[in-house]
Design a protein around this motif. Structure first.
Motif, PDB file in Angstrom:
ATOM      1  N   ASP A   1       9.528 -10.688  -3.347  1.00 40.02           N
ATOM      2  CA  ASP A   1       9.196  -9.632  -2.394  1.00 40.02           C
ATOM      3  C   ASP A   1       8.071 -10.109  -1.476  1.00 40.02           C
ATOM      4  O   ASP A   1       6.931  -9.677  -1.587  1.00 40.02           O
ATOM      5  CB  ASP A   1       8.772  -8.358  -3.137  1.00 40.02           C
ATOM      6  N   CYS A   2       8.436 -11.005  -0.558  1.00 41.56           N
ATOM      7  CA  CYS A   2       7.467 -11.567   0.378  1.00 41.56           C
ATOM      8  C   CYS A   2       7.750 -11.068   1.786  1.00 41.56           C
ATOM      9  O   CYS A   2       8.862 -10.658   2.103  1.00 41.56           O
ATOM     10  CB  CYS A   2       7.558 -13.092   0.387  1.00 41.56           C
ATOM     11  N   TYR A   3       6.715 -11.145   2.614  1.00 41.49           N
ATOM     12  CA  TYR A   3       6.918 -10.844   4.023  1.00 41.49           C
ATOM     13  C   TYR A   3       7.822 -11.930   4.611  1.00 41.49           C
ATOM     14  O   TYR A   3       7.695 -13.102   4.248  1.00 41.49           O
ATOM     15  CB  TYR A   3       5.594 -10.789   4.768  1.00 41.49           C
ATOM     16  N   GLU A   4       8.703 -11.546   5.493  1.00 45.39           N
ATOM     17  CA  GLU A   4       9.662 -12.471   6.069  1.00 45.39           C
ATOM     18  C   GLU A   4       8.953 -13.652   6.735  1.00 45.39           C
ATOM     19  O   GLU A   4       7.993 -13.474   7.490  1.00 45.39           O
ATOM     20  CB  GLU A   4      10.521 -11.746   7.101  1.00 45.39           C
ATOM     21  N   GLY A   5       9.408 -14.846   6.414  1.00 52.35           N
ATOM     22  CA  GLY A   5       8.853 -16.060   6.995  1.00 52.35           C
ATOM     23  C   GLY A   5       7.545 -16.504   6.385  1.00 52.35           C
ATOM     24  O   GLY A   5       6.902 -17.418   6.895  1.00 52.35           O
ATOM     25  N   THR A   6       7.115 -15.867   5.283  1.00 53.76           N
ATOM     26  CA  THR A   6       5.862 -16.244   4.626  1.00 53.76           C
ATOM     27  C   THR A   6       6.083 -16.366   3.118  1.00 53.76           C
ATOM     28  O   THR A   6       7.145 -16.017   2.609  1.00 53.76           O
ATOM     29  CB  THR A   6       4.746 -15.189   4.843  1.00 53.76           C
ATOM     30  N   THR A   7       5.071 -16.853   2.433  1.00 57.39           N
ATOM     31  CA  THR A   7       5.066 -16.848   0.969  1.00 57.39           C
ATOM     32  C   THR A   7       4.070 -15.829   0.458  1.00 57.39           C
ATOM     33  O   THR A   7       3.656 -15.870  -0.695  1.00 57.39           O
ATOM     34  CB  THR A   7       4.721 -18.244   0.411  1.00 57.39           C
ATOM     35  N   CYS A   8       3.663 -14.907   1.317  1.00 58.73           N
ATOM     36  CA  CYS A   8       2.681 -13.880   0.963  1.00 58.73           C
ATOM     37  C   CYS A   8       3.409 -12.646   0.428  1.00 58.73           C
ATOM     38  O   CYS A   8       4.256 -12.067   1.121  1.00 58.73           O
ATOM     39  CB  CYS A   8       1.846 -13.524   2.186  1.00 58.73           C
ATOM     40  N   LEU A   9       3.083 -12.264  -0.787  1.00 59.60           N
ATOM     41  CA  LEU A   9       3.721 -11.101  -1.394  1.00 59.60           C
ATOM     42  C   LEU A   9       3.408  -9.833  -0.602  1.00 59.60           C
ATOM     43  O   LEU A   9       2.313  -9.670  -0.070  1.00 59.60           O
ATOM     44  CB  LEU A   9       3.235 -10.921  -2.834  1.00 59.60           C
ATOM     45  N   ILE A  10       4.371  -8.950  -0.522  1.00 60.59           N
ATOM     46  CA  ILE A  10       4.171  -7.663   0.136  1.00 60.59           C
ATOM     47  C   ILE A  10       3.069  -6.931  -0.621  1.00 60.59           C
ATOM     48  O   ILE A  10       3.059  -6.881  -1.847  1.00 60.59           O
ATOM     49  CB  ILE A  10       5.478  -6.854   0.153  1.00 60.59           C
ATOM     50  N   ASN A  11       2.114  -6.378   0.122  1.00 67.66           N
ATOM     51  CA  ASN A  11       0.955  -5.764  -0.502  1.00 67.66           C
ATOM     52  C   ASN A  11       0.596  -4.471   0.203  1.00 67.66           C
ATOM     53  O   ASN A  11       1.053  -4.202   1.311  1.00 67.66           O
ATOM     54  CB  ASN A  11      -0.221  -6.744  -0.494  1.00 67.66           C
ATOM     55  N   LYS A  12      -0.240  -3.667  -0.440  1.00 64.03           N
ATOM     56  CA  LYS A  12      -0.595  -2.356   0.109  1.00 64.03           C
ATOM     57  C   LYS A  12      -1.495  -2.458   1.339  1.00 64.03           C
ATOM     58  O   LYS A  12      -1.657  -1.481   2.063  1.00 64.03           O
ATOM     59  CB  LYS A  12      -1.252  -1.481  -0.952  1.00 64.03           C
ATOM     60  N   PHE A  13      -2.051  -3.635   1.605  1.00 67.89           N
ATOM     61  CA  PHE A  13      -2.915  -3.812   2.763  1.00 67.89           C
ATOM     62  C   PHE A  13      -2.133  -4.216   4.009  1.00 67.89           C
ATOM     63  O   PHE A  13      -2.664  -4.196   5.109  1.00 67.89           O
ATOM     64  CB  PHE A  13      -3.987  -4.872   2.478  1.00 67.89           C
ATOM     65  N   GLY A  14      -0.877  -4.632   3.828  1.00 70.05           N
ATOM     66  CA  GLY A  14      -0.071  -5.084   4.957  1.00 70.05           C
ATOM     67  C   GLY A  14      -0.481  -6.459   5.467  1.00 70.05           C
ATOM     68  O   GLY A  14      -0.162  -6.839   6.582  1.00 70.05           O
ATOM     69  N   ILE A  15      -1.172  -7.213   4.638  1.00 73.00           N
ATOM     70  CA  ILE A  15      -1.680  -8.534   5.033  1.00 73.00           C
ATOM     71  C   ILE A  15      -0.595  -9.580   4.803  1.00 73.00           C
ATOM     72  O   ILE A  15      -0.022  -9.662   3.724  1.00 73.00           O
ATOM     73  CB  ILE A  15      -2.945  -8.884   4.226  1.00 73.00           C
ATOM     74  N   THR A  16      -0.326 -10.385   5.826  1.00 73.44           N
ATOM     75  CA  THR A  16       0.710 -11.414   5.713  1.00 73.44           C
ATOM     76  C   THR A  16       0.127 -12.816   5.611  1.00 73.44           C
ATOM     77  O   THR A  16       0.863 -13.783   5.476  1.00 73.44           O
ATOM     78  CB  THR A  16       1.660 -11.360   6.933  1.00 73.44           C
ATOM     79  N   ASN A  17      -1.184 -12.948   5.647  1.00 77.14           N
ATOM     80  CA  ASN A  17      -1.851 -14.234   5.523  1.00 77.14           C
ATOM     81  C   ASN A  17      -2.367 -14.372   4.095  1.00 77.14           C
ATOM     82  O   ASN A  17      -3.170 -13.564   3.634  1.00 77.14           O
ATOM     83  CB  ASN A  17      -3.005 -14.307   6.535  1.00 77.14           C
ATOM     84  N   GLU A  18      -1.904 -15.418   3.398  1.00 74.88           N
ATOM     85  CA  GLU A  18      -2.234 -15.589   1.982  1.00 74.88           C
ATOM     86  C   GLU A  18      -3.747 -15.720   1.732  1.00 74.88           C
ATOM     87  O   GLU A  18      -4.286 -15.132   0.797  1.00 74.88           O
ATOM     88  CB  GLU A  18      -1.516 -16.832   1.439  1.00 74.88           C
ATOM     89  N   LYS A  19      -4.431 -16.478   2.567  1.00 70.89           N
ATOM     90  CA  LYS A  19      -5.876 -16.682   2.389  1.00 70.89           C
ATOM     91  C   LYS A  19      -6.636 -15.370   2.601  1.00 70.89           C
ATOM     92  O   LYS A  19      -7.547 -15.042   1.845  1.00 70.89           O
ATOM     93  CB  LYS A  19      -6.376 -17.755   3.369  1.00 70.89           C
ATOM     94  N   GLN A  20      -6.242 -14.607   3.605  1.00 73.46           N
ATOM     95  CA  GLN A  20      -6.885 -13.322   3.865  1.00 73.46           C
ATOM     96  C   GLN A  20      -6.659 -12.362   2.702  1.00 73.46           C
ATOM     97  O   GLN A  20      -7.566 -11.645   2.291  1.00 73.46           O
ATOM     98  CB  GLN A  20      -6.357 -12.728   5.171  1.00 73.46           C
ATOM     99  N   LEU A  21      -5.451 -12.379   2.128  1.00 75.19           N
ATOM    100  CA  LEU A  21      -5.152 -11.525   0.984  1.00 75.19           C
ATOM    101  C   LEU A  21      -6.003 -11.916  -0.222  1.00 75.19           C
ATOM    102  O   LEU A  21      -6.531 -11.050  -0.921  1.00 75.19           O
ATOM    103  CB  LEU A  21      -3.662 -11.588   0.635  1.00 75.19           C
ATOM    104  N   GLU A  22      -6.173 -13.216  -0.453  1.00 76.01           N
ATOM    105  CA  GLU A  22      -7.016 -13.681  -1.554  1.00 76.01           C
ATOM    106  C   GLU A  22      -8.454 -13.170  -1.386  1.00 76.01           C
ATOM    107  O   GLU A  22      -9.083 -12.758  -2.364  1.00 76.01           O
ATOM    108  CB  GLU A  22      -7.021 -15.205  -1.617  1.00 76.01           C
TER     109      GLU A  22
END
Length: 65
Positions: free
Chosen positions: A11-32
């Motif tokens: 369950d990742c955002y399209e074109g990324t390896t970032c899991l869908i999250n409640k913040f809507g963040i598609t950047n893995e580093k920002q999510l971390e």
């Protein structure tokens, strides 16, 4: 924290390896960074007796062996 993810089945955002999250963040580093901030805030709250958020974090990421 890096993950090995099959983006076709996860369950990742399209074109990324970032899991869908409640913040809507598609950047893995920002999510971390957001997750680290949330852990820090929850730890400070737990020191003052508010443990609900910390319990949620631990129950999600720490498993009994």
């Amino acid at each position: 924290m890096s993950y090995e993810i099959n983006t076709l089945t996860a369950d990742c955002y399209e074109g990324t390896t970032c899991l869908i999250n409640k913040f809507g963040i598609t950047n893995e580093k920002q999510l971390e960074n957001i997750e680290a901030d949330y852990l820090m805030i929850s730890t400070i709250q737990a020191a003052h007796g508010i443990t609900d958020n910390l319990i949620k974090i631990f129950s999600r990421y720490i498993y009994k062996i």
